[in-house]
Design a protein around this motif. Structure first.
Motif, short mmCIF file in Angstrom:
data_model
loop_
_atom_site.label_atom_id
_atom_site.label_comp_id
_atom_site.label_asym_id
_atom_site.label_seq_id
_atom_site.Cartn_x
_atom_site.Cartn_y
_atom_site.Cartn_z
N LYS A 1 51.69 75.61 -49.43
CA LYS A 1 51.76 74.18 -49.14
C LYS A 1 50.35 73.63 -48.96
O LYS A 1 50.04 72.53 -49.42
CB LYS A 1 52.58 73.91 -47.88
N ALA A 2 49.49 74.40 -48.30
CA ALA A 2 48.10 73.96 -48.11
C ALA A 2 47.41 73.82 -49.46
O ALA A 2 46.72 72.83 -49.71
CB ALA A 2 47.36 74.96 -47.22
N ALA A 3 47.60 74.79 -50.34
CA ALA A 3 46.98 74.74 -51.66
C ALA A 3 47.51 73.55 -52.45
O ALA A 3 46.75 72.85 -53.14
CB ALA A 3 47.25 76.03 -52.41
N ARG A 4 48.82 73.31 -52.36
CA ARG A 4 49.44 72.20 -53.08
C ARG A 4 48.89 70.86 -52.59
O ARG A 4 48.55 69.98 -53.38
CB ARG A 4 50.95 72.27 -52.90
N LYS A 5 48.78 70.71 -51.27
CA LYS A 5 48.27 69.46 -50.69
C LYS A 5 46.82 69.23 -51.11
O LYS A 5 46.41 68.11 -51.43
CB LYS A 5 48.36 69.49 -49.16
N LYS A 6 46.00 70.31 -51.06
CA LYS A 6 44.61 70.18 -51.46
C LYS A 6 44.50 69.73 -52.91
O LYS A 6 43.67 68.88 -53.24
CB LYS A 6 43.87 71.51 -51.26
N SER A 7 45.35 70.27 -53.76
CA SER A 7 45.34 69.91 -55.17
C SER A 7 45.72 68.44 -55.35
O SER A 7 45.07 67.70 -56.11
CB SER A 7 46.31 70.80 -55.94
N GLN A 8 46.76 68.01 -54.65
CA GLN A 8 47.21 66.61 -54.74
C GLN A 8 46.12 65.66 -54.26
O GLN A 8 45.85 64.62 -54.88
CB GLN A 8 48.47 66.40 -53.92
N LEU A 9 45.48 66.02 -53.15
CA LEU A 9 44.44 65.15 -52.59
C LEU A 9 43.21 65.12 -53.49
O LEU A 9 42.59 64.07 -53.67
CB LEU A 9 44.07 65.60 -51.19
#
Length: 87
Positions: free
Chosen positions: A68-76
């Motif tokens: 989830k952290a990796a996904r959020k970083k990618s989205q941001l």
């Protein structure tokens, strides 16, 4: 209701840790919102750096799942890049 001394202590610790984790998750959500609502590229870039550091830190502490952290970083990062492209 806990019956033994150790169970009483465990309940006390559980409440304290739950409050602490709730505060950290709230801090993370606020940082994410700050990054998403930034209007100019510079502010978004600064907010992204802070948010990605928080995401990494909380992922290592298992406060947030690492995927989830990796996904959020990618989205941001994608959002910040779009702001940079507009400017």
């Amino acid at each position: 209701m806990p019956n033994t001394k150790s169970a009483i202590k465990r309940a006390r610790q559980s409440v304290r840790r739950a409050d602490h984790n709730k505060a950290q998750r709230s801090r993370l959500r606020t940082a994410i919102k700050r990054c998403v609502t930034a209007t100019d590229a510079e502010t978004a870039e600064q907010a992204f750096r802070e948010t990605s550091a928080l995401l990494d830190r909380y992922a290592t502490r298992n406060l947030v799942h690492r995927n989830k952290a990796a996904r959020k970083k990618s989205q941001l990062a994608k959002h910040v890049a779009s702001l940079r492209a507009r400017a």
